[in-house]
Design an enzyme around this catalytic site. Structure first.
Site, mmCIF file in Angstrom:
data_model
loop_
_atom_site.group_PDB
_atom_site.id
_atom_site.type_symbol
_atom_site.label_atom_id
_atom_site.label_comp_id
_atom_site.label_asym_id
_atom_site.label_seq_id
_atom_site.Cartn_x
_atom_site.Cartn_y
_atom_site.Cartn_z
ATOM 1 N N ASP A 41 0.857 -1.189 0.000
ATOM 2 C CA ASP A 41 0.000 0.000 0.000
ATOM 3 C C ASP A 41 0.898 1.245 0.000
ATOM 4 O O ASP A 41 1.907 1.298 0.696
ATOM 5 C CB ASP A 41 -0.899 -0.006 1.242
ATOM 6 C CG ASP A 41 -2.033 0.990 1.125
ATOM 7 O OD1 ASP A 41 -3.189 0.568 0.994
ATOM 8 O OD2 ASP A 41 -1.757 2.218 1.160
ATOM 9 N N ILE A 42 0.511 2.240 -0.791
ATOM 10 C CA ILE A 42 1.334 3.445 -0.946
ATOM 11 C C ILE A 42 1.366 4.273 0.342
ATOM 12 O O ILE A 42 2.296 5.041 0.587
ATOM 13 C CB ILE A 42 0.828 4.300 -2.139
ATOM 14 C CG1 ILE A 42 1.924 5.161 -2.710
ATOM 15 C CG2 ILE A 42 -0.390 5.131 -1.756
ATOM 16 C CD1 ILE A 42 1.593 5.784 -4.051
ATOM 17 N N HIS A 86 -6.966 -5.765 2.270
ATOM 18 C CA HIS A 86 -5.779 -5.245 2.945
ATOM 19 C C HIS A 86 -5.268 -6.339 3.889
ATOM 20 O O HIS A 86 -6.053 -6.895 4.656
ATOM 21 C CB HIS A 86 -6.135 -4.029 3.811
ATOM 22 C CG HIS A 86 -6.747 -2.873 3.090
ATOM 23 N ND1 HIS A 86 -6.091 -1.669 2.921
ATOM 24 C CD2 HIS A 86 -7.964 -2.720 2.503
ATOM 25 C CE1 HIS A 86 -6.884 -0.823 2.265
ATOM 26 N NE2 HIS A 86 -8.028 -1.431 1.999
ATOM 27 N N GLU A 94 -12.184 3.455 -1.263
ATOM 28 C CA GLU A 94 -11.737 4.608 -2.054
ATOM 29 C C GLU A 94 -11.405 4.227 -3.486
ATOM 30 O O GLU A 94 -11.540 5.037 -4.400
ATOM 31 C CB GLU A 94 -10.492 5.230 -1.406
ATOM 32 C CG GLU A 94 -10.818 5.941 -0.093
ATOM 33 C CD GLU A 94 -9.566 6.354 0.670
ATOM 34 O OE1 GLU A 94 -8.444 6.188 0.142
ATOM 35 O OE2 GLU A 94 -9.731 6.823 1.808
ATOM 36 N N VAL A 95 -10.910 3.000 -3.659
ATOM 37 C CA VAL A 95 -10.555 2.543 -5.004
ATOM 38 C C VAL A 95 -11.535 1.442 -5.392
ATOM 39 O O VAL A 95 -11.652 0.428 -4.685
ATOM 40 C CB VAL A 95 -9.100 2.015 -5.062
ATOM 41 C CG1 VAL A 95 -8.769 1.536 -6.475
ATOM 42 C CG2 VAL A 95 -8.118 3.094 -4.606
ATOM 43 N N HIS A 113 -10.331 -5.255 -3.563
ATOM 44 C CA HIS A 113 -9.037 -5.537 -2.944
ATOM 45 C C HIS A 113 -9.220 -5.867 -1.480
ATOM 46 O O HIS A 113 -10.187 -5.436 -0.858
ATOM 47 C CB HIS A 113 -8.086 -4.337 -3.083
ATOM 48 C CG HIS A 113 -8.660 -3.057 -2.544
ATOM 49 N ND1 HIS A 113 -9.559 -2.303 -3.257
ATOM 50 C CD2 HIS A 113 -8.483 -2.428 -1.366
ATOM 51 C CE1 HIS A 113 -9.906 -1.241 -2.538
ATOM 52 N NE2 HIS A 113 -9.281 -1.295 -1.383
HETATM 53 P P1 5GP Z 1 -9.753 1.334 0.227
HETATM 54 O O1 5GP Z 1 -10.092 2.416 1.200
HETATM 55 O O2 5GP Z 1 -10.354 1.554 -1.139
HETATM 56 O O3 5GP Z 1 -10.070 -0.027 0.798
HETATM 57 O O4 5GP Z 1 -8.192 1.349 0.100
HETATM 58 C C1 5GP Z 1 -7.492 1.860 -0.973
HETATM 59 C C2 5GP Z 1 -6.021 1.772 -0.603
HETATM 60 O O5 5GP Z 1 -5.275 1.982 -1.772
HETATM 61 C C3 5GP Z 1 -5.571 2.816 0.422
HETATM 62 O O6 5GP Z 1 -5.037 2.161 1.568
HETATM 63 C C4 5GP Z 1 -4.512 3.633 -0.327
HETATM 64 O O7 5GP Z 1 -3.422 4.004 0.485
HETATM 65 C C5 5GP Z 1 -4.098 2.686 -1.443
HETATM 66 N N1 5GP Z 1 -3.647 3.355 -2.655
HETATM 67 C C6 5GP Z 1 -4.247 4.411 -3.277
HETATM 68 N N2 5GP Z 1 -3.566 4.757 -4.378
HETATM 69 C C7 5GP Z 1 -2.528 3.888 -4.482
HETATM 70 C C8 5GP Z 1 -1.467 3.747 -5.432
HETATM 71 O O8 5GP Z 1 -1.355 4.474 -6.411
HETATM 72 N N3 5GP Z 1 -0.576 2.752 -5.204
HETATM 73 C C9 5GP Z 1 -0.663 1.919 -4.130
HETATM 74 N N4 5GP Z 1 0.269 0.982 -3.992
HETATM 75 N N5 5GP Z 1 -1.657 2.026 -3.216
HETATM 76 C C10 5GP Z 1 -2.570 3.010 -3.390
#
Ligand code: 5GP
Length: 111
Positions: free
Chosen positions: A33-34, A106, A99-100, A104
């Site tokens: 994760d970034i 974690h 958010e994405v 996925h």
């Molecule tokens: P969500 O809240 O959708 O479950 O988590 C999205 C995750 O994607 C977040 O923890 C965020 O830090 C990670 N993320 C967002 N953009 C990028 C990216 O460009 N590269 C990587 N490796 N992780 C990302």
């Protein structure tokens, strides 16, 4: 909501933006994760185009679902977390903190 082919994880799968890859199989990609929220914070995504866990469970083939969870276990082995333990988080939808919009999970560990 329709799957957006230009979402960040779609671009990572296509190699259009870089990632710190942990593991790649026919079915999954695992990468750091970034913005890590723990010492180890790895995301595992299926290669197929699924918006979230509900979409994945409903529409992925049995082969994709099996391949995904086998990939999760291979990632756990690669991270040497099979004995230590870890947390898995899944966000679904905006009110679930997603958010994405490419499914996925974690994998988090502070060990
Ligand atoms: P969500 O809240 O959708 O479950 O988590 C999205 C995750 O994607 C977040 O923890 C965020 O830090 C990670 N993320 C967002 N953009 C990028 C990216 O460009 N590269 C990587 N490796 N992780 C990302």
């Amino acid at each position: 909501m329709n799957y957006d082919n230009e979402n960040i994880f779609a671009k990572i799968i296509k190699g259009e933006i870089p990632s710190e890859k942990i593991l790649e199989t026919d079915f999954i990609l695992a990468f750091n994760d970034i913005s890590p929220k723990a010492k180890i914070h790895v995301l595992v995504i299926p290669k197929g185009k699924y918006i979230d866990i509900y979409d994945f469970n409903k529409n992925a083939s049995r082969e994709e679902i099996l391949g995904f969870w086998e990939g999760v276990n291979e990632t756990i082995q690669k991270l040497k977390l099979e004995e230590l333990g870890f947390q898995i988080k899944i966000h679904k939808g905006e009110s679930g903190g997603q958010e994405v919009f490419h499914f996925h999970i974690h994998i988090l560990s502070n060990d």
